[in-house]
Write a protein that holds these residues in place. Sequence first.
Motif, PDB file in Angstrom:
ATOM      1  N   SER A   1      38.134 -29.839 -17.244  1.00  0.00           N
ATOM      2  CA  SER A   1      39.184 -28.834 -17.323  1.00  0.00           C
ATOM      3  C   SER A   1      38.866 -27.620 -16.441  1.00  0.00           C
ATOM      4  O   SER A   1      37.710 -27.218 -16.305  1.00  0.00           O
ATOM      5  N   ILE A   2      39.926 -27.040 -15.864  1.00  0.00           N
ATOM      6  CA  ILE A   2      39.757 -25.817 -15.071  1.00  0.00           C
ATOM      7  C   ILE A   2      40.437 -24.639 -15.767  1.00  0.00           C
ATOM      8  O   ILE A   2      40.855 -23.680 -15.105  1.00  0.00           O
TER       9      ILE A   2
ATOM     10  N   ILE B   1      41.769 -22.380  -4.911  1.00  0.00           N
ATOM     11  CA  ILE B   1      41.457 -23.437  -3.946  1.00  0.00           C
ATOM     12  C   ILE B   1      42.581 -24.469  -3.910  1.00  0.00           C
ATOM     13  O   ILE B   1      42.977 -24.944  -2.835  1.00  0.00           O
ATOM     14  N   LEU B   2      43.112 -24.819  -5.076  1.00  0.00           N
ATOM     15  CA  LEU B   2      44.242 -25.749  -5.122  1.00  0.00           C
ATOM     16  C   LEU B   2      45.458 -25.155  -4.422  1.00  0.00           C
ATOM     17  O   LEU B   2      46.190 -25.856  -3.713  1.00  0.00           O
ATOM     18  N   GLN B   3      45.678 -23.862  -4.621  1.00  0.00           N
ATOM     19  CA  GLN B   3      46.803 -23.196  -3.979  1.00  0.00           C
ATOM     20  C   GLN B   3      46.656 -23.229  -2.459  1.00  0.00           C
ATOM     21  O   GLN B   3      47.620 -23.513  -1.732  1.00  0.00           O
TER      22      GLN B   3
ATOM     23  N   GLN C   1      32.849 -25.533  -3.545  1.00  0.00           N
ATOM     24  CA  GLN C   1      32.623 -26.099  -2.221  1.00  0.00           C
ATOM     25  C   GLN C   1      33.063 -27.562  -2.168  1.00  0.00           C
ATOM     26  O   GLN C   1      33.672 -28.000  -1.184  1.00  0.00           O
ATOM     27  N   GLY C   2      32.752 -28.301  -3.228  1.00  0.00           N
ATOM     28  CA  GLY C   2      33.145 -29.700  -3.267  1.00  0.00           C
ATOM     29  C   GLY C   2      34.655 -29.876  -3.272  1.00  0.00           C
ATOM     30  O   GLY C   2      35.206 -30.685  -2.514  1.00  0.00           O
TER      31      GLY C   2
ATOM     32  N   ALA D   1      39.107 -19.417  -9.609  1.00  0.00           N
ATOM     33  CA  ALA D   1      38.610 -19.772  -8.276  1.00  0.00           C
ATOM     34  C   ALA D   1      39.114 -21.148  -7.864  1.00  0.00           C
ATOM     35  O   ALA D   1      39.573 -21.341  -6.726  1.00  0.00           O
ATOM     36  N   ILE D   2      39.035 -22.111  -8.777  1.00  0.00           N
ATOM     37  CA  ILE D   2      39.510 -23.453  -8.463  1.00  0.00           C
ATOM     38  C   ILE D   2      41.030 -23.452  -8.311  1.00  0.00           C
ATOM     39  O   ILE D   2      41.579 -24.134  -7.432  1.00  0.00           O
TER      40      ILE D   2
END
Length: 547
Positions: free
Chosen positions: A525-526, A535-537, A470-471, A531-532
Amino acid sequence: MVATHLFSYFWLLASIWSCLAAAPPRMISKRGNSSFVSSSEDGFSVNGSSLRFVGTNLYWLPTLESNDDIWNVLKNISDIGIKVIRLWAFNDVEIIPESGTWFQLVQNGTTTINDGPTGLQKLDTVVQMAEQQGLYVIMSLTNNWNPVPDTTSSGIASRNVLAVPRNTLSNDYGGMDLYVRQFGLQDHDDFYTDDNILTAFQNYTKQIVLRYLNSPAVFSWELANDARCNSTLPTSPTCTTQTVTKWHAMMAEFIASIDANHIVSAGTSGFQCIDCPKLYPIAPRASPTPSPSPSPAPGKKRSRVIPLAREQIIRQRAESRRQNRAAAEDHWVSTVTREVSSSIGPTTDGSYGVDSQDILNIPNIGFGSFQVFPDQNTYGPDDPNLDPVQNKINSSLAWIQQSAQFAAVVGKPLVLNGFGLVTQSNLNDYVPFNMTCAPYASSKAVMGVTAAIMDATTTTNFANNTQQQQGYSSFLQMGNSAGLGGTMQYQYGSTGITQTSTTTQLDKTNRTAAATGDSPNDGYSIANNTAIQQILQQGALAMTVGS
Protein backbone atom coordinates in the motif's frame (compact mmCIF):
# COMPACT_ATOMS: atom_id res chain seq x y z
CA MET A 1 26.05 5.32 -7.27
CA VAL A 2 22.44 4.26 -7.81
CA ALA A 3 22.29 6.15 -11.10
CA THR A 4 25.52 4.44 -12.19
CA HIS A 5 24.18 1.00 -11.39
CA LEU A 6 20.95 1.75 -13.24
CA PHE A 7 22.62 2.97 -16.43
CA SER A 8 23.03 -0.59 -17.74
CA TYR A 9 19.33 -0.84 -18.43
CA PHE A 10 19.73 1.78 -21.16
CA TRP A 11 21.98 -0.68 -22.94
CA LEU A 12 19.16 -3.20 -22.76
CA LEU A 13 16.78 -0.60 -24.11
CA ALA A 14 18.97 0.04 -27.14
CA SER A 15 19.72 -3.61 -27.86
CA ILE A 16 16.14 -4.79 -27.58
CA TRP A 17 15.10 -2.81 -30.66
CA SER A 18 18.23 -3.43 -32.70
CA CYS A 19 16.91 -6.78 -33.96
CA LEU A 20 15.03 -6.49 -37.24
CA ALA A 21 12.54 -9.03 -38.62
CA ALA A 22 8.78 -9.47 -38.59
CA ALA A 23 5.91 -11.78 -37.76
CA PRO A 24 2.31 -11.16 -38.77
CA PRO A 25 0.40 -9.89 -35.74
CA ARG A 26 -3.00 -11.16 -34.71
CA MET A 27 -5.36 -8.21 -34.43
CA ILE A 28 -8.86 -8.35 -33.00
CA SER A 29 -9.91 -4.72 -33.30
CA LYS A 30 -9.08 -1.49 -35.11
CA ARG A 31 -8.94 2.15 -34.17
CA GLY A 32 -12.17 4.07 -34.43
CA ASN A 33 -14.30 6.71 -32.80
CA SER A 34 -15.96 4.32 -30.37
CA SER A 35 -16.35 5.26 -26.71
CA PHE A 36 -15.18 1.72 -25.89
CA VAL A 37 -11.46 1.09 -25.61
CA SER A 38 -10.04 -0.86 -28.55
CA SER A 39 -6.64 -2.40 -29.23
CA SER A 40 -4.45 -2.81 -32.29
CA GLU A 41 -0.80 -3.23 -33.16
CA ASP A 42 -0.36 0.49 -32.51
CA GLY A 43 -1.78 0.30 -28.98
CA PHE A 44 -5.02 1.38 -27.36
CA SER A 45 -7.48 3.94 -28.63
CA VAL A 46 -10.77 5.43 -27.45
CA ASN A 47 -12.96 8.15 -28.95
CA GLY A 48 -10.62 8.33 -31.93
CA SER A 49 -7.51 9.10 -29.85
CA SER A 50 -4.62 6.97 -28.68
CA LEU A 51 -4.51 5.98 -25.03
CA ARG A 52 -1.40 5.19 -23.00
CA PHE A 53 -1.66 5.28 -19.26
CA VAL A 54 -0.33 4.89 -15.78
CA GLY A 55 -2.74 2.97 -13.58
CA THR A 56 -3.08 1.43 -10.16
CA ASN A 57 -4.61 -1.61 -8.43
CA LEU A 58 -7.49 -1.47 -5.94
CA TYR A 59 -8.67 -5.06 -5.50
CA TRP A 60 -10.41 -3.97 -2.28
CA LEU A 61 -12.41 -1.02 -3.59
CA PRO A 62 -15.85 -2.73 -3.86
CA THR A 63 -15.57 -3.88 -0.23
CA LEU A 64 -15.58 -0.34 1.21
CA GLU A 65 -18.75 0.27 3.20
CA SER A 66 -19.16 3.95 2.43
CA ASN A 67 -19.98 5.20 -1.06
CA ASP A 68 -18.36 8.48 -0.08
CA ASP A 69 -15.12 6.62 0.52
CA ILE A 70 -15.33 4.96 -2.89
CA TRP A 71 -15.93 8.33 -4.51
CA ASN A 72 -13.08 10.03 -2.64
CA VAL A 73 -10.60 7.27 -3.48
CA LEU A 74 -11.48 7.44 -7.17
CA LYS A 75 -11.33 11.23 -7.18
CA ASN A 76 -7.89 11.26 -5.58
CA ILE A 77 -6.67 8.78 -8.17
CA SER A 78 -8.11 10.78 -11.04
CA ASP A 79 -6.62 14.01 -9.68
CA ILE A 80 -3.05 12.71 -10.00
CA GLY A 81 -3.55 11.73 -13.63
CA ILE A 82 -4.17 8.00 -13.31
CA LYS A 83 -6.47 6.80 -16.09
CA VAL A 84 -7.04 3.09 -15.42
CA ILE A 85 -7.72 1.07 -12.29
CA ARG A 86 -7.63 -2.69 -11.91
CA LEU A 87 -9.80 -4.53 -9.41
CA TRP A 88 -11.31 -7.89 -8.55
CA ALA A 89 -14.70 -8.36 -10.23
CA PHE A 90 -15.15 -11.47 -8.09
CA ASN A 91 -15.54 -12.13 -4.39
CA ASP A 92 -16.23 -15.82 -3.85
CA VAL A 93 -17.11 -17.31 -0.47
CA GLU A 94 -17.65 -20.86 0.76
CA ILE A 95 -19.98 -19.76 3.58
CA ILE A 96 -22.11 -16.63 3.51
CA PRO A 97 -20.43 -14.17 5.89
CA GLU A 98 -22.34 -12.39 8.63
CA SER A 99 -21.26 -9.01 7.29
CA GLY A 100 -19.35 -7.49 4.46
CA THR A 101 -19.30 -7.83 0.71
CA TRP A 102 -19.52 -11.07 -1.26
CA PHE A 103 -20.44 -11.69 -4.89
CA GLN A 104 -20.83 -15.45 -5.20
CA LEU A 105 -21.35 -18.43 -2.91
CA VAL A 106 -19.53 -21.54 -4.16
CA GLN A 107 -20.52 -24.49 -2.00
CA ASN A 108 -20.74 -28.25 -2.52
CA GLY A 109 -20.68 -28.05 -6.31
CA THR A 110 -23.30 -25.30 -6.60
CA THR A 111 -23.07 -21.53 -7.03
CA THR A 112 -25.31 -18.65 -5.99
CA ILE A 113 -24.74 -15.06 -7.11
CA ASN A 114 -25.40 -12.22 -4.66
CA ASP A 115 -27.21 -9.50 -6.59
CA GLY A 116 -28.05 -7.43 -3.52
CA PRO A 117 -26.60 -4.35 -1.79
CA THR A 118 -23.74 -6.41 -0.27
CA GLY A 119 -23.10 -8.06 -3.62
CA LEU A 120 -22.88 -6.95 -7.21
CA GLN A 121 -24.60 -3.66 -6.45
CA LYS A 122 -21.33 -2.65 -4.78
CA LEU A 123 -19.51 -3.37 -8.03
CA ASP A 124 -22.15 -1.33 -9.87
CA THR A 125 -21.33 1.64 -7.66
CA VAL A 126 -17.61 1.39 -8.40
CA VAL A 127 -18.10 1.17 -12.16
CA GLN A 128 -20.57 4.06 -12.22
CA MET A 129 -18.36 6.31 -10.10
CA ALA A 130 -15.28 5.41 -12.12
CA GLU A 131 -17.05 6.51 -15.29
CA GLN A 132 -18.07 9.77 -13.64
CA GLN A 133 -14.41 10.37 -12.72
CA GLY A 134 -13.23 9.61 -16.26
CA LEU A 135 -11.54 6.37 -15.22
CA TYR A 136 -11.46 3.00 -16.97
CA VAL A 137 -11.65 -0.30 -15.09
CA ILE A 138 -9.84 -3.56 -15.84
CA MET A 139 -12.17 -6.22 -14.41
CA SER A 140 -10.31 -9.34 -13.30
CA LEU A 141 -12.60 -12.37 -13.17
CA THR A 142 -10.73 -14.79 -10.89
CA ASN A 143 -7.42 -15.33 -9.12
CA ASN A 144 -4.83 -18.10 -9.26
CA TRP A 145 -4.20 -17.66 -5.52
CA ASN A 146 -6.54 -18.58 -2.67
CA PRO A 147 -4.53 -20.25 0.10
CA VAL A 148 -6.51 -21.74 2.97
CA PRO A 149 -5.68 -20.10 6.31
CA ASP A 150 -4.04 -22.13 9.05
CA THR A 151 -6.33 -24.46 10.98
CA THR A 152 -6.53 -24.96 14.70
CA SER A 153 -6.11 -28.31 16.41
CA SER A 154 -9.88 -28.73 16.26
CA GLY A 155 -9.81 -28.36 12.47
CA ILE A 156 -11.55 -24.99 12.49
CA ALA A 157 -10.02 -22.52 10.04
CA SER A 158 -8.51 -19.47 11.65
CA ARG A 159 -7.92 -16.29 9.67
CA ASN A 160 -4.12 -16.29 10.10
CA VAL A 161 -1.57 -15.33 12.71
CA LEU A 162 -2.31 -11.64 12.19
CA ALA A 163 -6.08 -12.19 12.45
CA VAL A 164 -6.70 -9.84 9.54
CA PRO A 165 -10.34 -9.49 8.47
CA ARG A 166 -11.73 -11.08 5.34
CA ASN A 167 -10.89 -9.23 2.11
CA THR A 168 -7.82 -7.56 3.59
CA LEU A 169 -5.52 -9.69 1.41
CA SER A 170 -5.79 -9.91 -2.36
CA ASN A 171 -5.79 -13.72 -2.16
CA ASP A 172 -8.82 -13.77 0.18
CA TYR A 173 -11.52 -13.23 -2.46
CA GLY A 174 -11.95 -16.82 -3.55
CA GLY A 175 -10.71 -17.88 -6.95
CA MET A 176 -9.60 -21.02 -8.73
CA ASP A 177 -8.68 -23.13 -5.72
CA LEU A 178 -11.96 -22.35 -3.99
CA TYR A 179 -13.84 -23.78 -7.00
CA VAL A 180 -11.63 -26.88 -6.93
CA ARG A 181 -12.19 -27.45 -3.21
CA GLN A 182 -15.95 -26.93 -3.34
CA PHE A 183 -16.41 -29.13 -6.39
CA GLY A 184 -14.72 -32.01 -4.55
CA LEU A 185 -11.52 -32.08 -6.61
CA GLN A 186 -7.86 -32.00 -5.61
CA ASP A 187 -5.59 -30.45 -8.22
CA HIS A 188 -5.30 -26.77 -9.00
CA ASP A 189 -5.41 -27.37 -12.74
CA ASP A 190 -8.81 -29.09 -12.43
CA PHE A 191 -10.10 -25.53 -12.64
CA TYR A 192 -8.96 -25.40 -16.27
CA THR A 193 -10.36 -28.76 -17.37
CA ASP A 194 -13.28 -29.96 -15.21
CA ASP A 195 -16.59 -29.56 -17.07
CA ASN A 196 -18.63 -28.71 -13.98
CA ILE A 197 -16.20 -26.02 -12.86
CA LEU A 198 -15.98 -24.59 -16.36
CA THR A 199 -19.77 -24.37 -16.55
CA ALA A 200 -19.98 -22.65 -13.17
CA PHE A 201 -17.22 -20.16 -13.99
CA GLN A 202 -18.71 -19.38 -17.38
CA ASN A 203 -22.06 -18.76 -15.73
CA TYR A 204 -20.53 -16.23 -13.33
CA THR A 205 -18.53 -14.64 -16.14
CA LYS A 206 -21.65 -14.30 -18.26
CA GLN A 207 -23.52 -12.55 -15.46
CA ILE A 208 -20.71 -10.03 -14.99
CA VAL A 209 -20.08 -9.41 -18.69
CA LEU A 210 -23.73 -8.88 -19.57
CA ARG A 211 -24.22 -6.64 -16.55
CA TYR A 212 -21.68 -4.14 -17.91
CA LEU A 213 -22.08 -4.90 -21.60
CA ASN A 214 -22.86 -1.28 -22.49
CA SER A 215 -20.54 0.43 -20.02
CA PRO A 216 -17.65 2.29 -21.70
CA ALA A 217 -15.97 2.51 -18.28
CA VAL A 218 -14.92 -1.15 -18.58
CA PHE A 219 -11.43 -1.21 -20.10
CA SER A 220 -11.25 -4.97 -20.50
CA TRP A 221 -12.27 -8.35 -19.14
CA GLU A 222 -9.15 -9.86 -17.58
CA LEU A 223 -9.66 -13.61 -17.57
CA ALA A 224 -7.61 -14.31 -14.45
CA ASN A 225 -4.89 -12.87 -12.27
CA ASP A 226 -1.60 -14.75 -12.65
CA ALA A 227 -3.03 -17.98 -14.10
CA ARG A 228 -0.53 -20.85 -14.10
CA CYS A 229 -0.28 -24.57 -13.43
CA ASN A 230 0.85 -24.24 -9.83
CA SER A 231 -0.85 -22.73 -6.81
CA THR A 232 -1.45 -23.69 -3.18
CA LEU A 233 -3.22 -26.89 -4.19
CA PRO A 234 -1.22 -29.66 -5.89
CA THR A 235 -0.69 -29.69 -9.63
CA SER A 236 -1.42 -32.79 -11.67
CA PRO A 237 1.36 -34.33 -13.80
CA THR A 238 -0.65 -33.57 -16.93
CA CYS A 239 -0.74 -29.79 -16.54
CA THR A 240 1.41 -28.05 -19.14
CA THR A 241 1.62 -24.59 -20.63
CA GLN A 242 -0.86 -25.74 -23.26
CA THR A 243 -3.41 -26.55 -20.55
CA VAL A 244 -3.43 -22.94 -19.44
CA THR A 245 -3.33 -21.61 -23.02
CA LYS A 246 -6.35 -23.72 -24.03
CA TRP A 247 -8.33 -22.37 -21.10
CA HIS A 248 -7.56 -18.78 -22.07
CA ALA A 249 -8.57 -19.47 -25.66
CA MET A 250 -11.85 -21.06 -24.61
CA MET A 251 -12.76 -18.27 -22.19
CA ALA A 252 -11.74 -15.52 -24.61
CA GLU A 253 -13.92 -17.04 -27.31
CA PHE A 254 -16.80 -17.38 -24.84
CA ILE A 255 -16.69 -13.72 -23.81
CA ALA A 256 -16.23 -12.52 -27.39
CA SER A 257 -19.38 -14.40 -28.35
CA ILE A 258 -21.50 -12.36 -25.91
CA ASP A 259 -19.69 -9.02 -25.83
CA ALA A 260 -18.52 -7.23 -28.97
CA ASN A 261 -17.82 -3.98 -27.12
CA HIS A 262 -14.93 -4.80 -24.80
CA ILE A 263 -11.43 -6.21 -25.07
CA VAL A 264 -10.56 -9.55 -23.50
CA SER A 265 -7.15 -9.59 -21.87
CA ALA A 266 -4.81 -12.05 -20.22
CA GLY A 267 -3.73 -11.28 -16.66
CA THR A 268 -0.66 -13.52 -16.54
CA SER A 269 2.57 -12.61 -14.77
CA GLY A 270 4.33 -12.70 -18.12
CA PHE A 271 6.23 -15.97 -17.65
CA GLN A 272 7.23 -17.58 -20.93
CA CYS A 273 8.36 -20.88 -22.34
CA ILE A 274 10.78 -20.26 -25.18
CA ASP A 275 11.24 -23.93 -26.09
CA CYS A 276 7.69 -25.20 -25.47
CA PRO A 277 5.46 -26.27 -28.39
CA LYS A 278 2.97 -23.53 -29.26
CA LEU A 279 -0.77 -23.78 -29.83
CA TYR A 280 -0.62 -20.39 -31.56
CA PRO A 281 2.81 -20.25 -33.19
CA ILE A 282 4.12 -17.01 -34.61
CA ALA A 283 4.43 -17.54 -38.36
CA PRO A 284 7.52 -15.84 -39.83
CA ARG A 285 7.29 -13.76 -42.97
CA ALA A 286 9.75 -12.07 -45.28
CA SER A 287 11.16 -8.92 -43.78
CA PRO A 288 10.90 -5.73 -45.81
CA THR A 289 14.14 -3.95 -46.62
CA PRO A 290 14.88 -1.64 -43.72
CA SER A 291 15.25 2.04 -44.45
CA PRO A 292 17.29 4.46 -42.37
CA SER A 293 15.15 6.21 -39.78
CA PRO A 294 15.69 8.04 -36.52
CA SER A 295 15.12 6.27 -33.23
CA PRO A 296 11.45 6.26 -32.22
CA ALA A 297 10.18 8.61 -29.58
CA PRO A 298 9.39 7.08 -26.18
CA GLY A 299 6.30 4.94 -26.43
CA LYS A 300 6.54 4.53 -30.22
CA LYS A 301 7.23 0.96 -31.29
CA ARG A 302 9.51 -0.05 -34.11
CA SER A 303 7.62 -2.03 -36.71
CA ARG A 304 9.91 -5.05 -36.80
CA VAL A 305 11.45 -7.19 -34.09
CA ILE A 306 12.45 -10.83 -33.74
CA PRO A 307 11.59 -13.33 -31.02
CA LEU A 308 13.87 -13.30 -28.02
CA ALA A 309 15.98 -16.46 -27.97
CA ARG A 310 17.73 -18.27 -25.14
CA GLU A 311 21.15 -17.16 -26.35
CA GLN A 312 20.12 -13.52 -26.49
CA ILE A 313 18.86 -13.56 -22.90
CA ILE A 314 22.16 -15.01 -21.71
CA ARG A 315 24.14 -12.45 -23.74
CA GLN A 316 22.11 -9.58 -22.31
CA ARG A 317 22.69 -10.78 -18.76
CA ALA A 318 26.42 -11.15 -19.40
CA GLU A 319 26.68 -7.65 -20.85
CA SER A 320 24.69 -6.18 -17.97
CA ARG A 321 27.11 -7.75 -15.49
CA ARG A 322 30.08 -6.47 -17.47
CA GLN A 323 28.63 -2.96 -17.34
CA ASN A 324 28.03 -3.21 -13.60
CA ARG A 325 31.55 -4.51 -12.99
CA ALA A 326 33.06 -1.66 -14.99
CA ALA A 327 30.97 0.87 -13.08
CA ALA A 328 32.01 -0.62 -9.75
CA GLU A 329 35.71 -0.57 -10.70
CA ASP A 330 35.42 3.08 -11.69
CA HIS A 331 34.28 3.77 -8.13
CA TRP A 332 37.10 1.72 -6.52
CA VAL A 333 34.74 -0.99 -5.34
CA SER A 334 36.06 -4.51 -4.94
CA THR A 335 34.03 -6.83 -7.14
CA VAL A 336 33.46 -10.56 -7.42
CA THR A 337 33.77 -12.25 -10.78
CA ARG A 338 31.29 -15.04 -11.39
CA GLU A 339 30.51 -16.91 -14.58
CA VAL A 340 27.07 -16.24 -16.02
CA SER A 341 24.75 -19.24 -15.84
CA SER A 342 23.75 -20.86 -19.12
CA SER A 343 20.26 -21.42 -17.75
CA ILE A 344 17.58 -18.91 -18.72
CA GLY A 345 15.69 -19.55 -15.49
CA PRO A 346 12.05 -20.19 -14.56
CA THR A 347 10.72 -16.93 -16.04
CA THR A 348 11.28 -18.20 -19.58
CA ASP A 349 11.68 -22.00 -19.39
CA GLY A 350 8.04 -22.94 -18.66
CA SER A 351 8.61 -23.89 -15.01
CA TYR A 352 5.51 -21.98 -13.91
CA GLY A 353 3.30 -23.80 -16.38
CA VAL A 354 2.31 -20.77 -18.43
CA ASP A 355 3.43 -19.40 -21.79
CA SER A 356 2.29 -15.78 -21.91
CA GLN A 357 3.44 -15.20 -25.47
CA ASP A 358 1.37 -18.14 -26.77
CA ILE A 359 -1.63 -16.82 -24.80
CA LEU A 360 -1.14 -13.34 -26.25
CA ASN A 361 -1.26 -14.76 -29.77
CA ILE A 362 -4.78 -16.16 -29.21
CA PRO A 363 -7.00 -14.33 -31.74
CA ASN A 364 -9.58 -13.16 -29.17
CA ILE A 365 -6.99 -11.82 -26.71
CA GLY A 366 -6.65 -8.08 -27.22
CA PHE A 367 -3.58 -7.39 -25.11
CA GLY A 368 -1.19 -9.12 -22.79
CA SER A 369 0.09 -8.45 -19.31
CA PHE A 370 3.01 -9.12 -17.05
CA GLN A 371 3.91 -8.27 -13.45
CA VAL A 372 6.97 -7.10 -11.52
CA PHE A 373 7.16 -8.31 -7.92
CA PRO A 374 10.87 -8.96 -7.29
CA ASP A 375 10.31 -9.62 -3.58
CA GLN A 376 8.32 -12.71 -4.57
CA ASN A 377 9.75 -13.70 -7.97
CA THR A 378 13.27 -13.96 -9.35
CA TYR A 379 13.64 -12.46 -12.83
CA GLY A 380 17.30 -13.31 -13.35
CA PRO A 381 20.47 -14.35 -11.54
CA ASP A 382 21.81 -11.91 -8.96
CA ASP A 383 24.86 -9.86 -9.79
CA PRO A 384 27.39 -10.17 -6.94
CA ASN A 385 28.50 -6.59 -7.63
CA LEU A 386 25.16 -5.21 -6.43
CA ASP A 387 23.28 -5.14 -3.14
CA PRO A 388 20.04 -7.16 -2.84
CA VAL A 389 17.68 -4.26 -3.54
CA GLN A 390 19.66 -3.04 -6.55
CA ASN A 391 19.62 -6.60 -7.91
CA LYS A 392 15.84 -6.62 -7.59
CA ILE A 393 15.51 -3.31 -9.43
CA ASN A 394 17.95 -4.18 -12.22
CA SER A 395 16.50 -7.64 -12.85
CA SER A 396 13.03 -6.07 -12.94
CA LEU A 397 14.15 -3.54 -15.54
CA ALA A 398 15.57 -6.33 -17.69
CA TRP A 399 12.30 -8.26 -17.24
CA ILE A 400 10.29 -5.26 -18.45
CA GLN A 401 12.46 -5.13 -21.57
CA GLN A 402 12.20 -8.84 -22.27
CA SER A 403 8.42 -8.78 -21.82
CA ALA A 404 8.09 -5.83 -24.19
CA GLN A 405 9.97 -7.71 -26.90
CA PHE A 406 7.86 -10.84 -26.45
CA ALA A 407 4.71 -8.79 -27.02
CA ALA A 408 6.15 -6.78 -29.91
CA VAL A 409 6.73 -9.99 -31.84
CA VAL A 410 3.04 -10.83 -31.56
CA GLY A 411 1.98 -7.30 -32.49
CA LYS A 412 -0.39 -6.53 -29.63
CA PRO A 413 -0.24 -4.05 -26.74
CA LEU A 414 1.27 -5.07 -23.44
CA VAL A 415 0.39 -3.75 -19.99
CA LEU A 416 2.45 -4.04 -16.82
CA ASN A 417 -0.65 -4.68 -14.71
CA GLY A 418 1.10 -4.68 -11.35
CA PHE A 419 4.49 -3.67 -10.00
CA GLY A 420 5.62 -3.24 -6.42
CA LEU A 421 8.54 -3.19 -4.03
CA VAL A 422 8.02 -4.06 -0.38
CA THR A 423 9.62 -1.48 1.90
CA GLN A 424 11.17 -2.04 5.30
CA SER A 425 8.40 0.08 6.82
CA ASN A 426 5.76 -2.22 5.28
CA LEU A 427 7.28 -5.55 6.36
CA ASN A 428 4.90 -6.05 9.27
CA ASP A 429 1.99 -6.07 6.78
CA TYR A 430 3.68 -7.91 3.93
CA VAL A 431 1.89 -11.16 3.03
CA PRO A 432 3.10 -12.97 -0.12
CA PHE A 433 0.38 -13.88 -2.61
CA ASN A 434 0.54 -17.58 -1.76
CA MET A 435 0.46 -17.13 2.03
CA THR A 436 -2.04 -16.08 4.69
CA CYS A 437 0.35 -14.62 7.23
CA ALA A 438 3.09 -12.01 7.35
CA PRO A 439 6.37 -13.96 7.55
CA TYR A 440 8.48 -10.93 8.49
CA ALA A 441 6.16 -9.46 11.12
CA SER A 442 8.02 -8.74 14.33
CA SER A 443 6.79 -10.18 17.63
CA LYS A 444 6.04 -6.64 18.75
CA ALA A 445 3.61 -6.24 15.87
CA VAL A 446 1.65 -9.36 16.81
CA MET A 447 0.90 -9.32 20.52
CA GLY A 448 1.06 -12.74 22.11
CA VAL A 449 2.01 -14.50 18.88
CA THR A 450 5.41 -15.96 18.08
CA ALA A 451 6.55 -14.68 14.68
CA ALA A 452 9.75 -14.10 12.77
CA ILE A 453 11.80 -11.29 14.26
CA MET A 454 13.56 -9.17 11.69
CA ASP A 455 17.29 -8.79 12.02
CA ALA A 456 19.47 -6.27 10.21
CA THR A 457 20.26 -8.66 7.35
CA THR A 458 16.62 -9.45 6.68
CA THR A 459 15.65 -5.79 6.75
CA THR A 460 18.29 -4.69 4.24
CA ASN A 461 17.02 -7.26 1.74
CA PHE A 462 14.03 -4.96 1.30
CA ALA A 463 13.92 -1.44 -0.06
CA ASN A 464 14.01 1.64 2.10
CA ASN A 465 11.74 4.51 1.08
CA THR A 466 14.38 6.17 -1.12
CA GLN A 467 15.12 2.91 -2.95
CA GLN A 468 11.42 2.33 -3.52
CA GLN A 469 11.10 5.79 -5.06
CA GLN A 470 14.09 5.17 -7.30
CA GLY A 471 12.76 1.78 -8.30
CA TYR A 472 9.26 3.03 -9.12
CA SER A 473 10.64 5.92 -11.16
CA SER A 474 12.84 3.49 -13.10
CA PHE A 475 9.98 1.07 -13.74
CA LEU A 476 7.77 3.83 -15.09
CA GLN A 477 10.53 5.26 -17.28
CA MET A 478 11.42 1.84 -18.65
CA GLY A 479 7.78 1.00 -19.35
CA ASN A 480 7.37 4.24 -21.26
CA SER A 481 10.59 3.81 -23.25
CA ALA A 482 9.81 0.17 -24.06
CA GLY A 483 6.47 1.15 -25.57
CA LEU A 484 4.13 -0.45 -23.03
CA GLY A 485 0.47 0.45 -23.43
CA GLY A 486 0.13 0.93 -19.69
CA THR A 487 2.05 0.63 -16.43
CA MET A 488 0.13 -0.03 -13.22
CA GLN A 489 1.37 0.31 -9.66
CA TYR A 490 0.31 -2.23 -7.02
CA GLN A 491 -1.39 -1.19 -4.87
CA TYR A 492 -3.03 2.15 -4.14
CA GLY A 493 -3.78 3.09 -0.54
CA SER A 494 -6.03 5.56 1.17
CA THR A 495 -6.50 6.93 4.67
CA GLY A 496 -9.69 7.99 6.43
CA ILE A 497 -11.67 4.94 5.31
CA THR A 498 -14.90 4.32 7.24
CA GLN A 499 -14.70 1.12 9.27
CA THR A 500 -17.84 0.07 11.05
CA SER A 501 -17.54 -3.71 10.83
CA THR A 502 -14.88 -6.38 10.92
CA THR A 503 -14.95 -6.64 7.15
CA THR A 504 -12.65 -3.70 6.53
CA GLN A 505 -11.65 -2.84 10.07
CA LEU A 506 -7.89 -3.13 10.23
CA ASP A 507 -6.96 -2.26 13.80
CA LYS A 508 -8.19 -5.63 15.09
CA THR A 509 -10.44 -4.18 17.79
CA ASN A 510 -14.21 -4.47 17.93
CA ARG A 511 -16.05 -1.19 17.86
CA THR A 512 -19.69 -0.36 17.34
CA ALA A 513 -19.28 3.31 16.47
CA ALA A 514 -18.08 4.38 13.05
CA ALA A 515 -14.33 4.95 12.89
CA THR A 516 -11.74 5.55 10.22
CA GLY A 517 -8.52 3.86 9.26
CA ASP A 518 -6.37 2.89 6.28
CA SER A 519 -7.43 0.83 3.30
CA PRO A 520 -6.30 -2.83 3.20
CA ASN A 521 -2.57 -3.35 3.03
CA ASP A 522 -0.85 -6.60 2.03
CA GLY A 523 2.57 -4.94 2.15
CA TYR A 524 2.37 -2.82 -0.99
CA SER A 525 0.00 0.00 0.00
CA ILE A 526 1.06 3.59 -0.69
CA ALA A 527 -1.37 5.17 1.79
CA ASN A 528 0.16 8.39 3.11
CA ASN A 529 3.04 8.01 0.65
CA THR A 530 2.91 11.33 -1.15
CA ALA A 531 6.34 10.80 -2.74
CA ILE A 532 5.16 7.72 -4.62
CA GLN A 533 1.92 9.42 -5.59
CA GLN A 534 3.95 12.28 -7.09
CA ILE A 535 6.08 9.76 -9.00
CA LEU A 536 2.92 8.18 -10.41
CA GLN A 537 1.68 11.63 -11.39
CA GLN A 538 4.93 12.40 -13.20
CA GLY A 539 4.84 9.01 -14.90
CA ALA A 540 1.27 9.56 -16.05
CA LEU A 541 2.23 12.88 -17.61
CA ALA A 542 5.23 11.33 -19.39
CA MET A 543 3.05 8.54 -20.83
CA THR A 544 0.57 11.10 -22.12
CA VAL A 545 3.30 13.14 -23.80
CA GLY A 546 4.74 10.02 -25.41
CA SER A 547 1.41 8.77 -26.81
